[in-house]
Design a protein around this motif. Structure first.
Motif, PDB file in Angstrom:
ATOM      1  N   LYS A  52     -26.694  29.555 -11.771  1.00 54.07           N
ATOM      2  CA  LYS A  52     -27.708  30.183 -12.626  1.00 54.07           C
ATOM      3  C   LYS A  52     -27.952  31.624 -12.206  1.00 54.07           C
ATOM      4  CE  LYS A  52     -32.567  30.064 -13.865  1.00 54.07           C
ATOM      5  NZ  LYS A  52     -33.894  29.515 -13.579  1.00 54.07           N
ATOM      6  N   GLU A  53     -28.084  31.860 -10.905  1.00 56.42           N
ATOM      7  CA  GLU A  53     -28.353  33.211 -10.408  1.00 56.42           C
ATOM      8  C   GLU A  53     -27.198  34.154 -10.730  1.00 56.42           C
ATOM      9  OE1 GLU A  53     -31.185  32.099  -6.550  1.00 56.42           O
ATOM     10  OE2 GLU A  53     -28.995  32.140  -6.354  1.00 56.42           O
ATOM     11  N   GLU A  54     -25.974  33.682 -10.546  1.00 59.51           N
ATOM     12  CA  GLU A  54     -24.812  34.523 -10.842  1.00 59.51           C
ATOM     13  C   GLU A  54     -24.698  34.804 -12.340  1.00 59.51           C
ATOM     14  OE1 GLU A  54     -21.316  32.835  -9.156  1.00 59.51           O
ATOM     15  OE2 GLU A  54     -21.886  33.321  -7.083  1.00 59.51           O
ATOM     16  N   PHE A  55     -25.020  33.796 -13.157  1.00 54.48           N
ATOM     17  CA  PHE A  55     -24.963  33.991 -14.603  1.00 54.48           C
ATOM     18  C   PHE A  55     -25.986  35.029 -15.058  1.00 54.48           C
ATOM     19  CE2 PHE A  55     -26.402  32.985 -18.909  1.00 54.48           C
ATOM     20  CZ  PHE A  55     -25.201  33.069 -19.596  1.00 54.48           C
ATOM     21  N   VAL A  56     -27.225  34.889 -14.574  1.00 57.34           N
ATOM     22  CA  VAL A  56     -28.287  35.826 -14.960  1.00 57.34           C
ATOM     23  C   VAL A  56     -27.930  37.241 -14.518  1.00 57.34           C
ATOM     24  CG1 VAL A  56     -30.688  36.497 -14.525  1.00 57.34           C
ATOM     25  CG2 VAL A  56     -30.128  34.107 -14.994  1.00 57.34           C
ATOM     26  N   LEU A  57     -27.412  37.373 -13.297  1.00 56.51           N
ATOM     27  CA  LEU A  57     -27.154  38.698 -12.740  1.00 56.51           C
ATOM     28  C   LEU A  57     -25.924  39.356 -13.362  1.00 56.51           C
ATOM     29  CD1 LEU A  57     -28.583  40.433 -10.605  1.00 56.51           C
ATOM     30  CD2 LEU A  57     -26.849  39.691  -8.966  1.00 56.51           C
ATOM     31  N   PHE A  58     -24.800  38.626 -13.378  1.00 54.16           N
ATOM     32  CA  PHE A  58     -23.526  39.238 -13.773  1.00 54.16           C
ATOM     33  C   PHE A  58     -23.242  39.172 -15.274  1.00 54.16           C
ATOM     34  CE2 PHE A  58     -22.748  38.085  -9.274  1.00 54.16           C
ATOM     35  CZ  PHE A  58     -22.473  39.365  -8.791  1.00 54.16           C
ATOM     36  N   SER A  59     -23.892  38.242 -15.974  1.00 55.81           N
ATOM     37  CA  SER A  59     -23.624  38.118 -17.406  1.00 55.81           C
ATOM     38  C   SER A  59     -24.744  38.672 -18.278  1.00 55.81           C
ATOM     39  CB  SER A  59     -23.398  36.648 -17.776  1.00 55.81           C
ATOM     40  OG  SER A  59     -22.266  36.137 -17.116  1.00 55.81           O
ATOM     41  N   ILE A  60     -25.942  38.820 -17.712  1.00 57.03           N
ATOM     42  CA  ILE A  60     -27.082  39.307 -18.507  1.00 57.03           C
ATOM     43  C   ILE A  60     -27.607  40.641 -18.001  1.00 57.03           C
ATOM     44  CG2 ILE A  60     -29.436  38.794 -19.289  1.00 57.03           C
ATOM     45  CD1 ILE A  60     -28.736  35.821 -19.089  1.00 57.03           C
ATOM     46  N   ARG A  61     -28.044  40.661 -16.740  1.00 54.35           N
ATOM     47  CA  ARG A  61     -28.766  41.842 -16.241  1.00 54.35           C
ATOM     48  C   ARG A  61     -27.859  43.052 -15.992  1.00 54.35           C
ATOM     49  NH1 ARG A  61     -33.410  39.377 -13.894  1.00 54.35           N
ATOM     50  NH2 ARG A  61     -34.233  38.166 -15.633  1.00 54.35           N
ATOM     51  N   ILE A  62     -26.807  42.885 -15.196  1.00 53.95           N
ATOM     52  CA  ILE A  62     -25.979  44.032 -14.802  1.00 53.95           C
ATOM     53  C   ILE A  62     -25.309  44.705 -16.001  1.00 53.95           C
ATOM     54  CG2 ILE A  62     -23.910  44.727 -13.525  1.00 53.95           C
ATOM     55  CD1 ILE A  62     -24.769  42.893 -11.275  1.00 53.95           C
ATOM     56  N   PRO A  63     -24.673  43.960 -16.926  1.00 60.23           N
ATOM     57  CA  PRO A  63     -24.087  44.644 -18.095  1.00 60.23           C
ATOM     58  C   PRO A  63     -25.118  45.444 -18.885  1.00 60.23           C
ATOM     59  CG  PRO A  63     -23.313  42.379 -17.972  1.00 60.23           C
ATOM     60  CD  PRO A  63     -24.392  42.506 -16.956  1.00 60.23           C
ATOM     61  N   ARG A  64     -26.310  44.871 -19.065  1.00 65.04           N
ATOM     62  CA  ARG A  64     -27.361  45.575 -19.813  1.00 65.04           C
ATOM     63  C   ARG A  64     -27.758  46.855 -19.105  1.00 65.04           C
ATOM     64  NH1 ARG A  64     -31.367  43.537 -23.549  1.00 65.04           N
ATOM     65  NH2 ARG A  64     -32.992  45.105 -23.862  1.00 65.04           N
TER      66      ARG A  64
END
Length: 335
Positions: A52-64
């Motif tokens: 979950k943490e990796e998904f939120v960070l690398f798929s949602i937050r960082i790209p944005r």
């Protein structure tokens, strides 16, 4: 020749802005509808987080965050070029209708030329550029006076007129569209950061890596273009050629930004002005500061906007406008 003390001041401002950007990005990574505690950011970045943490960070937050930072930089550079080439300190791609031109082109393409999503991402910047370039050409022609060049007041008035007319066209397009597509266009108009995935980064990053160094190389031409046309020609500068090259780059940068962030105005107005206030009007000095300042301003606006009234939040374009519109009126009265 630039005095060493001025160069030292510029380096200090650049370093401070970079620290501001890093600090804001770290804060932004830990805030949002999908929770990720601050003490888990660094472990997750280095591969020690759960799914979950990796998904939120690398798929949602960082790209944005990356998209927002790059778009802010592009809008700031576009505004800096437009202000120099038009000799008008109120020029901004959002205010004078260039962003609206890109928006209409995107809306037409999205509504009437459906293609595969994977291809759509990479074609979108080109479509936005065509719309923005045609709009810029028309604004340039209507505000140009023979023997005098671009009429500064005319440029703003015609640009605002084009922006309103294109907004009307957008409303007509929306009225004939399906509900799902209307929602997308409405988000675009409000400046909602929608291109929040890695493919959008790869779609615009190569162009930014091409155009931004060219602006630094042509910084001296930007200084000269601010002078009277006869003086510019007397200094050996090919006036029309340099104008067209730089205007094309400015339009391309604005189109790249708005193709993934929507209709965001005022970043291109505020960032160059703040940079000039900090270090002076010489292009070699203020352009790096405007570049970083534009990116930081949009990241701040998006961070605040998406954490108000969760989960929807307030679009970054509206947050920027809340600050930028009063600033524009202040400059208008001052000038």
């Amino acid at each position: 020749m630039i005095h060493n003390s001025i160069l030292k001041k510029q380096r200090i401002i650049v370093v401070v802005l970079m620290l501001f950007i890093i600090f804001t990005l770290l804060i932004s990574l830990g805030l949002g509808y999908s929770s990720l505690s601050f003490n888990r950011i660094l472990p997750t970045l280095f591969g020690f987080g759960d799914f979950k943490e990796e998904f939120v960070l690398f798929s949602i937050r960082i790209p944005r965050m990356i998209i927002t930072l790059l778009a802010g930089m592009a809008l700031a550079m576009s505004g800096a070029i437009l202000q120099a080439v038009t000799k008008n300190d109120l020029a901004d791609p959002g205010i004078i209708g260039i962003n609206a031109g890109a928006g209409v082109a995107i809306a037409i393409f999205y509504l009437f030329f459906p293609i595969d999503t994977g291809v759509f991402i990479y074609v979108l910047p080109a479509v936005a550029f065509v719309g923005a370039f045609l709009t810029a050409c028309l604004i340039y022609l209507f505000s140009y006076e023979k023997g005098r060049g671009i009429h500064q007041t005319k440029l703003i008035l015609i640009g605002v007129g084009f922006s309103m007319a294109l907004s009307g066209i957008m409303v007509v397009l929306i009225s004939a569209a399906e509900r799902e597509k209307v929602d997308f266009i409405a988000r675009w108009i409000s400046g909602n950061i929608w291109g929040t995935d890695w493919p959008f980064i790869w779609a615009i990053l190569p162009w930014l890596l091409l155009f931004i160094p060219i602006i630094f190389i042509k910084a001296n031409q930007l200084n000269v273009l601010r002078l009277n046309d006869s003086v510019t020609i007397g200094l050996g500068v090919s006036l029309q050629k340099e104008r067209m090259v730089l205007l094309t780059i400015a339009v391309a940068l604005a189109a790249l930004a708005v193709s993934v962030t929507g209709g965001i105005a005022f970043i291109g107005l505020m960032a160059p002005h703040i940079a000039k206030a900090l270090i002076g009007p010489r292009s070699q000095l203020y352009i790096p500061i405007a570049l970083l300042g534009g990116g930081w301003l949009l990241v701040v606006a998006d961070t605040i906007g998406r954490n108000i009234f969760e989960p929807e939040g307030i679009p970054a374009g509206i947050m920027v406008a809340l600050i930028g519109a009063p600033y524009f009126l202040y400059l208008l009265l001052k000038k």
